[in-house]
Design a protein around this motif. Structure first.
Motif, PDB file in Angstrom:
ATOM      1  N   ASP A  82       6.944  -7.402   6.136  1.00  0.00           N
ATOM      2  CA  ASP A  82       7.755  -8.662   6.055  1.00  0.00           C
ATOM      3  C   ASP A  82       7.408  -9.221   4.476  1.00  0.00           C
ATOM      4  O   ASP A  82       6.752  -8.980   3.692  1.00  0.00           O
ATOM      5  CB  ASP A  82       6.877  -9.511   6.872  1.00  0.00           C
ATOM      6  CG  ASP A  82       7.691 -10.889   7.339  1.00  0.00           C
ATOM      7  OD1 ASP A  82       8.898 -10.844   6.797  1.00  0.00           O
ATOM      8  OD2 ASP A  82       7.122 -11.899   7.610  1.00  0.00           O
ATOM      9  N   ASN A  83       8.256 -10.000   4.217  1.00  0.00           N
ATOM     10  CA  ASN A  83       8.640 -11.028   3.235  1.00  0.00           C
ATOM     11  C   ASN A  83       9.039 -10.143   1.824  1.00  0.00           C
ATOM     12  O   ASN A  83       8.792 -10.750   0.767  1.00  0.00           O
ATOM     13  CB  ASN A  83       6.986 -11.622   3.034  1.00  0.00           C
ATOM     14  CG  ASN A  83       7.138 -12.681   1.932  1.00  0.00           C
ATOM     15  OD1 ASN A  83       7.931 -13.559   2.137  1.00  0.00           O
ATOM     16  ND2 ASN A  83       6.360 -12.956   1.172  1.00  0.00           N
ATOM     17  N   VAL A  87      -0.981 -12.601  -4.720  1.00  0.00           N
ATOM     18  CA  VAL A  87       0.287 -13.171  -5.267  1.00  0.00           C
ATOM     19  C   VAL A  87       0.246 -13.577  -6.557  1.00  0.00           C
ATOM     20  O   VAL A  87      -0.422 -14.290  -7.116  1.00  0.00           O
ATOM     21  CB  VAL A  87       0.544 -14.189  -4.046  1.00  0.00           C
ATOM     22  CG1 VAL A  87       2.137 -14.774  -4.517  1.00  0.00           C
ATOM     23  CG2 VAL A  87       0.666 -13.522  -2.842  1.00  0.00           C
ATOM     24  N   LYS A 114      -6.060  -7.637  -0.122  1.00  0.00           N
ATOM     25  CA  LYS A 114      -4.598  -7.357  -0.356  1.00  0.00           C
ATOM     26  C   LYS A 114      -4.321  -7.929  -1.936  1.00  0.00           C
ATOM     27  O   LYS A 114      -4.929  -8.555  -2.329  1.00  0.00           O
ATOM     28  CB  LYS A 114      -3.670  -8.308   0.560  1.00  0.00           C
ATOM     29  CG  LYS A 114      -3.648  -9.904   0.088  1.00  0.00           C
ATOM     30  CD  LYS A 114      -2.619 -10.450   1.165  1.00  0.00           C
ATOM     31  CE  LYS A 114      -1.218 -10.255   0.929  1.00  0.00           C
ATOM     32  NZ  LYS A 114      -0.705 -10.569  -0.352  1.00  0.00           N
ATOM     33  N   GLU A 130      -7.029 -13.892   4.801  1.00  0.00           N
ATOM     34  CA  GLU A 130      -6.919 -14.080   3.534  1.00  0.00           C
ATOM     35  C   GLU A 130      -7.432 -15.270   2.852  1.00  0.00           C
ATOM     36  O   GLU A 130      -7.393 -16.141   3.619  1.00  0.00           O
ATOM     37  CB  GLU A 130      -5.370 -14.028   3.158  1.00  0.00           C
ATOM     38  CG  GLU A 130      -4.764 -12.766   3.579  1.00  0.00           C
ATOM     39  CD  GLU A 130      -3.029 -12.650   3.494  1.00  0.00           C
ATOM     40  OE1 GLU A 130      -2.712 -13.515   2.613  1.00  0.00           O
ATOM     41  OE2 GLU A 130      -2.411 -11.830   4.216  1.00  0.00           O
ATOM     42  N   GLU A 156       3.865  -8.798   3.055  1.00  0.00           N
ATOM     43  CA  GLU A 156       3.006  -9.123   4.377  1.00  0.00           C
ATOM     44  C   GLU A 156       3.282  -8.529   5.693  1.00  0.00           C
ATOM     45  O   GLU A 156       4.345  -7.703   5.735  1.00  0.00           O
ATOM     46  CB  GLU A 156       3.327 -10.856   4.743  1.00  0.00           C
ATOM     47  CG  GLU A 156       2.933 -11.576   3.405  1.00  0.00           C
ATOM     48  CD  GLU A 156       3.358 -13.017   3.762  1.00  0.00           C
ATOM     49  OE1 GLU A 156       4.100 -13.416   4.424  1.00  0.00           O
ATOM     50  OE2 GLU A 156       3.100 -13.944   2.639  1.00  0.00           O
ATOM     51  N   GLY A 157       2.546  -8.714   6.619  1.00  0.00           N
ATOM     52  CA  GLY A 157       2.725  -8.405   8.055  1.00  0.00           C
ATOM     53  C   GLY A 157       2.880  -6.716   8.135  1.00  0.00           C
ATOM     54  O   GLY A 157       3.904  -6.268   8.739  1.00  0.00           O
ATOM     55  N   VAL A 184      -2.328  -3.224   0.545  1.00  0.00           N
ATOM     56  CA  VAL A 184      -3.729  -3.682   1.138  1.00  0.00           C
ATOM     57  C   VAL A 184      -4.515  -2.403   1.459  1.00  0.00           C
ATOM     58  O   VAL A 184      -4.076  -1.430   1.507  1.00  0.00           O
ATOM     59  CB  VAL A 184      -3.059  -4.273   2.594  1.00  0.00           C
ATOM     60  CG1 VAL A 184      -2.173  -5.580   2.542  1.00  0.00           C
ATOM     61  CG2 VAL A 184      -2.309  -3.026   3.368  1.00  0.00           C
ATOM     62  N   ALA A 229      -4.961  -9.756   8.553  1.00  0.00           N
ATOM     63  CA  ALA A 229      -4.811 -10.534   7.264  1.00  0.00           C
ATOM     64  C   ALA A 229      -5.534 -11.983   7.230  1.00  0.00           C
ATOM     65  O   ALA A 229      -5.189 -12.901   7.447  1.00  0.00           O
ATOM     66  CB  ALA A 229      -3.351 -10.845   7.109  1.00  0.00           C
TER      67      ALA A 229
END
Length: 343
Positions: free
Chosen positions: A86-87, A63, A60, A27, A72-73, A164, A25
């Motif tokens: 995640d998230n 947002v 990715k 980014e 995420e993750g 992603v 990631a």
């Protein structure tokens, strides 16, 4: 017909064995060209800030306020064949990974994972129902490219999720000739204006002309064409509901459909760069019983070419339609790893 739910992808095929996160990631909102300048004419997702042909490239979903790009993750753990995200709220908590899908464990060569259905109150142990989340993970036969998609379909709008994709190796692009890539795609279909989540499969074909368009400063302007066809839709139980989908769309548009329309890439300049990244638009349409053309879907494709002989492409396709009478909009997010020649 019910889709095959057998588990297909194990450590033999998946990179990241032993729990190493497969996605890097790194980014930024502004991908740059090989000469370091911002390429404002290209629509690339956030990710690797200064991509090169000889480096890993990570991308990715961007947002936005609608919930896109929040995942995420993203990581695969081969030790217990689980998937971590995640998230995303109400998907079992950060300490509860997604498990291999129970009703549908795979879509062609790609693995399917699902979040737990319930999670306990950490103080009282009372049961809290979780939102429906599904993830699709795909990795190429070489292990050099991979993608993941997470959607929920539990919101009135599209809700929170993301995608992603990544090239783990390098690419050497031809400077002449053409290449043809074929393979399968798998995706998730969600709704705007109502809840709902479905699986999709399709065939994906992409052709690249490396001769034209001619190169300009900081770009490699080959041409890209492609098709998404033989499209199928399955409910979460794995039952084929394709005819139900095109039946209601056709009825609402006074059309007699026998399949979901093929999505066709729009050939344009600036679709390919020197790093092997491709991006552009695609559409699908059909004719109604009065002989009029109906625009069905509009969307965007993103991809990365990989290999010393440019042997494979990983990518994501996002298509959206407003022609389904049951919702304000329907979105399909499709991932693919496809190849030159037979695999």
């Amino acid at each position: 017909m019910k889709i095959n739910a057998a588990g297909l992808l194990l450590c033999t095929f998946l990179v990241g064995c032993g729990g190493t996160p497969p996605f890097n990631a790194d980014e930024t909102e502004d991908p740059t060209t090989t000469d370091g300048t911002i390429d404002s004419d290209r629509t690339l997702p956030p990710g690797t800030s200064s991509p090169q042909p000889d480096t890993t490239i990570f991308r990715k979903e961007a947002v936005d306020e609608n919930g896109n790009g929040f995942a995420e993750g993203v990581a695969y753990n081969s030790t217990d064949d689980t998937f971590t995200v995640d998230n995303l709220p109400f998907d079992g908590g950060a300490d509860t990974p997604y498990i291999r899908g129970q009703a549908v464990g795979s879509l062609g060569p790609y693995a399917v994972y699902e979040a737990v259905q319930q999670y306990p109150d950490t103080q009282t142990n009372a049961t809290i129902n979780q939102f429906r989340h599904r993830a699709i993970y795909g990795v190429s036969t070489s292990g050099n490219t991979e993608f993941a998609i997470v959607r929920t379909g539990a919101y009135v709008g599209y809700g929170f999720g993301g995608f992603v994709y990544e090239r783990n190796g390098t690419v050497v692009l031809p400077t002449t000739g053409q290449a043809l890539y074929n393979g399968q795609g798998a995706g998730l279909r969600d709704y705007n204006g109502r809840g709902g989540l479905e699986y999709t499969t399709s065939d994906v074909q992409i052709a690249i002309d490396f001769d034209d368009f001619n190169e300009t400063t900081g770009r490699y302007e080959g041409a890209v064409d492609g098709f998404v066809f033989n499209r199928k839709v399955y409910n979460l139980a794995g039952e084929d509901i394709t005819s139900e989908i095109y039946g209601r769309v056709g009825a609402a548009s006074d059309a007699t459909l026998t399949a979901i329309p093929t999505a066709v890439f729009t050939v344009s300049t600036n679709a390919l760069d020197a790093n092997g990244e491709i991006t552009g638009t695609l559409t699908s349409r059909f004719g109604n019983n009065s002989g009029q053309a109906v625009d069905y879907e509009n969307g965007q494709y993103y991809g990365i070419i990989s290999g010393d002989g440019a042997e494979e492409i990983v990518g994501i396709i996002v298509l959206e339609t407003g022609e389904d009478p049951t919702a304000d909009g329907v979105r399909e997010t499709l991932g693919f790893t496809i190849y030159r020649g037979n695999q």
